[in-house]
Write a protein that holds these residues in place. Structure first.
Motif, PDB file in Angstrom:
ATOM      1  N   ALA A   1       0.825  -1.207   0.000  1.00  0.00           N
ATOM      2  CA  ALA A   1       0.000   0.000   0.000  1.00  0.00           C
ATOM      3  C   ALA A   1       0.861   1.259   0.000  1.00  0.00           C
ATOM      4  CB  ALA A   1      -0.927  -0.012   1.217  1.00  0.00           C
ATOM      5  N   LEU A   2       1.950   1.232   0.764  1.00  0.00           N
ATOM      6  CA  LEU A   2       2.843   2.394   0.825  1.00  0.00           C
ATOM      7  C   LEU A   2       3.553   2.618  -0.509  1.00  0.00           C
ATOM      8  CD1 LEU A   2       4.412   1.916   4.377  1.00  0.00           C
ATOM      9  CD2 LEU A   2       2.737   3.643   3.669  1.00  0.00           C
ATOM     10  N   VAL A   3       3.983   1.530  -1.126  1.00  0.00           N
ATOM     11  CA  VAL A   3       4.645   1.645  -2.424  1.00  0.00           C
ATOM     12  C   VAL A   3       3.665   2.155  -3.476  1.00  0.00           C
ATOM     13  CG1 VAL A   3       5.744   0.351  -4.298  1.00  0.00           C
ATOM     14  CG2 VAL A   3       6.395  -0.100  -1.938  1.00  0.00           C
ATOM     15  N   LEU A   4       2.436   1.645  -3.454  1.00  0.00           N
ATOM     16  CA  LEU A   4       1.425   2.106  -4.400  1.00  0.00           C
ATOM     17  C   LEU A   4       1.168   3.605  -4.243  1.00  0.00           C
ATOM     18  CD1 LEU A   4      -0.704   1.477  -6.568  1.00  0.00           C
ATOM     19  CD2 LEU A   4      -2.322   1.003  -4.718  1.00  0.00           C
ATOM     20  N   GLN A   5       1.067   4.056  -3.000  1.00  0.00           N
ATOM     21  CA  GLN A   5       0.849   5.478  -2.743  1.00  0.00           C
ATOM     22  C   GLN A   5       2.021   6.306  -3.266  1.00  0.00           C
ATOM     23  OE1 GLN A   5       0.510   6.517   1.404  1.00  0.00           O
ATOM     24  NE2 GLN A   5      -0.431   8.503   0.977  1.00  0.00           N
ATOM     25  N   LEU A   6       3.234   5.801  -3.053  1.00  0.00           N
ATOM     26  CA  LEU A   6       4.432   6.506  -3.519  1.00  0.00           C
ATOM     27  C   LEU A   6       4.470   6.569  -5.041  1.00  0.00           C
ATOM     28  CD1 LEU A   6       7.139   7.838  -2.781  1.00  0.00           C
ATOM     29  CD2 LEU A   6       8.182   5.555  -2.857  1.00  0.00           C
ATOM     30  N   VAL A   7       4.152   5.452  -5.693  1.00  0.00           N
ATOM     31  CA  VAL A   7       4.146   5.415  -7.158  1.00  0.00           C
ATOM     32  C   VAL A   7       3.117   6.398  -7.708  1.00  0.00           C
ATOM     33  CG1 VAL A   7       3.606   3.998  -9.178  1.00  0.00           C
ATOM     34  CG2 VAL A   7       5.013   3.056  -7.346  1.00  0.00           C
TER      35      VAL A   7
END
Length: 278
Positions: A10-16
């Motif tokens: 979820a954190l990586v998706l938000q960052l992307v």
């Protein structure tokens, strides 16, 4: 353990989504096609696409939340990545303790070549999920459903037909061993197989095990015949050919990623050999 994966994803998706506000590389073709499907324009097809519309059909679920935006379509693969975690866990759990299986599932699902695609809109995660889910169903003797899911995998990527054939072949081989058709080494198994083939009544059951997978492979053969090849759309820029350097990339990556496991097994083997010599 799954919580670690889900939070990280979820954190990586938000960052992307924060840093990459426009479609990344081939995402532009996939996003455009998915948005056409979301608008109900099923007769429109981007000629640059070479894969079937499986992912775009799955992404129609996004319509229930509103417009099929870039962020929401990427989230589809994030959700599929979470399902992939549990599928990998279920496969490993068959002969491994729960916590150890969860750790292995976490390690595999966070492999760079897989984890990256869980946060962009590509077909990789959906494709991998279908293949592994088909294998899981096959192991649990749900062969019809395994064939259905394998067929869905071919709708994600055509090359998955090879994996469907492999899953089917493994299912038949398991059936043979479970029913005492083959056992022991290769030479002994071949002899047993020849004797078994002489009795049609006995091999009919094995044929029925293979039917769901064979149907997918044959249907794909019809598609190739009608389509004039495996590739959909832009055939001119997707010709099959030998790419030798790709093999070295694969070997180097596999060696690096598998090094901890290989070295640990080598250490156990060395320890076992030296212990016997004492």
């Amino acid at each position: 353990v799954f919580g670690v994966y889900a939070i990280a994803s979820a954190l990586v998706l938000q960052l992307v989504n924060t840093e990459v506000r426009t479609p990344y590389m081939d995402e532009q073709f996939h996003i455009r096609q998915a948005q056409w499907y979301c608008m109900g324009a099923f007769n429109k097809w981007d000629p640059k696409l070479t894969t079937p519309p499986g992912l775009y059909i799955v992404s129609l679920a996004v319509r229930t939340m509103g417009a099929c935006t870039l962020d929401r379509l990427r989230a589809v693969n994030c959700v599929l990545g979470c399902i992939l975690f549990w599928t990998v866990y279920a496969l490993i759990r068959q002969n491994t303790r729960p916590f150890r299986a969860a750790i292995k599932a976490l390690t595999l699902c966070m492999l760079p070549t897989s984890f990256f695609f869980a946060h962009v809109y590509y077909t990789d995660i959906a494709s991998l999920l279908c293949v592994l889910l088909a294998q899981l169903l096959s192991v649990h003797k749900r062969h019809v459903w395994a064939g259905v899911v394998g067929g869905a995998g071919v709708w994600m990527r055509q090359t998955n037909v090879v994996w469907v054939a492999l899953v089917g072949g493994a299912a038949v081989e398991r059936w043979m061993r479970e029913n005492g058709v083959v056992s022991g080494g290769l030479v002994q198994s071949v002899g047993q197989l020849v004797q078994w083939m002489k009795s049609p009544r006995r091999w009919r059951e094995a044929v029925w095990v293979a039917v769901p997978y064979a149907f997918v492979v044959m249907a794909f053969g019809v598609f190739v015949r009608v389509n004039g090849g495996i590739v959909l759309g832009d055939k001119s820029n997707h010709q099959a050919g030998v790419h030798v350097p790709q093999m070295f990339y694969f070997y180097a990556f596999t060696a690096a990623m598998a090094a901890p496991t290989v070295l640990a097994e080598a250490q156990r083997y060395t320890h076992a050999v030296t212990s016997r010599q004492r």
